[in-house]
Design an enzyme around this catalytic site. Structure first.
Site, PDB file in Angstrom:
ATOM      1  N   ASP A 189      24.446   1.349 -18.531  1.00 36.47           N
ATOM      2  CA  ASP A 189      24.103   0.246 -19.419  1.00 36.47           C
ATOM      3  C   ASP A 189      24.320  -1.098 -18.737  1.00 36.47           C
ATOM      4  OD1 ASP A 189      23.282  -0.922 -21.786  1.00 36.47           O
ATOM      5  OD2 ASP A 189      25.288  -0.940 -22.653  1.00 36.47           O
ATOM      6  N   ASN A 204      21.655  -3.159 -17.394  1.00 37.59           N
ATOM      7  CA  ASN A 204      20.655  -3.596 -16.407  1.00 37.59           C
ATOM      8  C   ASN A 204      19.981  -4.904 -16.821  1.00 37.59           C
ATOM      9  OD1 ASN A 204      21.136  -1.269 -14.913  1.00 37.59           O
ATOM     10  ND2 ASN A 204      19.464  -0.142 -15.874  1.00 37.59           N
ATOM     11  N   ARG A 249      13.898  -8.302 -16.607  1.00 39.06           N
ATOM     12  CA  ARG A 249      14.531  -7.046 -16.982  1.00 39.06           C
ATOM     13  C   ARG A 249      14.068  -5.917 -16.061  1.00 39.06           C
ATOM     14  NH1 ARG A 249      17.201  -6.519 -21.658  1.00 39.06           N
ATOM     15  NH2 ARG A 249      16.594  -4.320 -21.845  1.00 39.06           N
ATOM     16  N   HIS A 293      16.258  -3.065 -14.026  1.00 39.86           N
ATOM     17  CA  HIS A 293      16.094  -1.612 -14.055  1.00 39.86           C
ATOM     18  C   HIS A 293      15.945  -1.054 -12.637  1.00 39.86           C
ATOM     19  CE1 HIS A 293      16.078  -1.546 -18.330  1.00 39.86           C
ATOM     20  NE2 HIS A 293      14.930  -2.186 -18.465  1.00 39.86           N
ATOM     21  N   LEU A 335      25.722  19.246  -6.042  1.00 35.89           N
ATOM     22  CA  LEU A 335      25.872  18.541  -7.315  1.00 35.89           C
ATOM     23  C   LEU A 335      24.760  18.906  -8.284  1.00 35.89           C
ATOM     24  CD1 LEU A 335      27.110  16.196  -9.072  1.00 35.89           C
ATOM     25  CD2 LEU A 335      25.498  14.682  -7.887  1.00 35.89           C
TER      26      LEU A 335
END
Length: 241
Positions: free
Chosen positions: A15, A17, A28, A32, A126
């Site tokens: 959260d 960005n 924006r 991102h 992973l």
């Protein structure tokens, strides 16, 4: 840092960005893009720490409410990121899974998801779980519907439904619950993320925006997790005397 105390599964709400970009005088969209770059670095660190599972909140079922221009950009960004990063992740032995509803996603995104998941399916490093078009309540509803259908067709008895049966119908059916949930950006809520699975997760919040979240803060979160006592509703032996 004691490796035996490492969490097996870390979940992250990526959260901040947009707010980071605004403070930098950027769009924006730039925020991102920076967030994706940060995710790549965090994946590398988590993989080196030999943590088995990392689940990241990429796009929620509520994010469709954002302006169409931003949503369209995010879909293009997801597609481009899968394209550009999958081979590096595959070569790092990362297994990718995508959690969430396929309904509503663009066809090219669904095709790319299938390609990425298939390519990395047998990797042993992973486990990277990407929550895309994901909502915790939607997940539980989908699980309940699936169980109801099984009861209706007789493959499951109503009295046999328990926590394990419901867990087996979730998107995370064969993934252990997260022990540590991290949220950057200063918000102190989980925003419909892994509602069922986070019942006993340790939460760690920071005011740092996701694009600025770094290795030091990740290690700080893990160290805090290691200092906490996890009793799961019970008592430690010394407390029960």
């Amino acid at each position: 840092m004691e490796t035996e105390e490492m969490p097996e599964h870390i979940a992250v709400i990526m959260d901040g960005n947009g707010r980071w970009a605004k403070e930098q005088g950027l769009s924006r969209s730039a925020g991102h893009k920076k967030g994706v770059q940060k995710l790549k670095k965090i994946i590398e660190i988590v993989n080196k720490l030999e943590i088995e599972h990392l689940t990241v909140f990429a796009f929620s079922t509520e994010n469709w409410k954002r302006p169409k221009k931003e949503v369209d950009f995010l879909m293009r960004l997801f597609h481009r990121t899968f394209d550009n990063e999958v081979l590096d992740l595959h070569n790092s032995d990362v297994r990718i899974r995508v959690l969430g509803r396929r309904q509503g996603l663009p066809e090219n995104i669904k095709a790319k998801i299938d390609e990425v998941v298939d390519l990395t399916n047998k990797n042993q490093g992973l486990n990277l779980n990407i929550a895309l078009n994901y909502g915790g309540r939607s997940e539980i509803i989908d699980a309940a519907k699936s169980l109801a259908a099984k009861v209706k067709n007789g493959t499951v008895k109503l009295d046999d439904i328990d926590e394990e049966e419901l867990s087996n119908e979730l998107y995370t059916a064969d993934i252990p619950d997260p022990e540590l949930l991290i949220r950057p950006s200063g918000e102190k809520r989980i925003s419909n993320f892994l509602l069922w699975q986070s019942a006993y997760a340790e939460f760690w919040f920071t005011d740092t925006y996701w694009p600025e979240f770094d290795k030091e803060e990740l290690l700080e979160a893990i160290a805090e997790y290691q200092r906490r006592e996890r009793r799961f509703g019970g008592l430690k032996e010394k407390d029960s005397r």
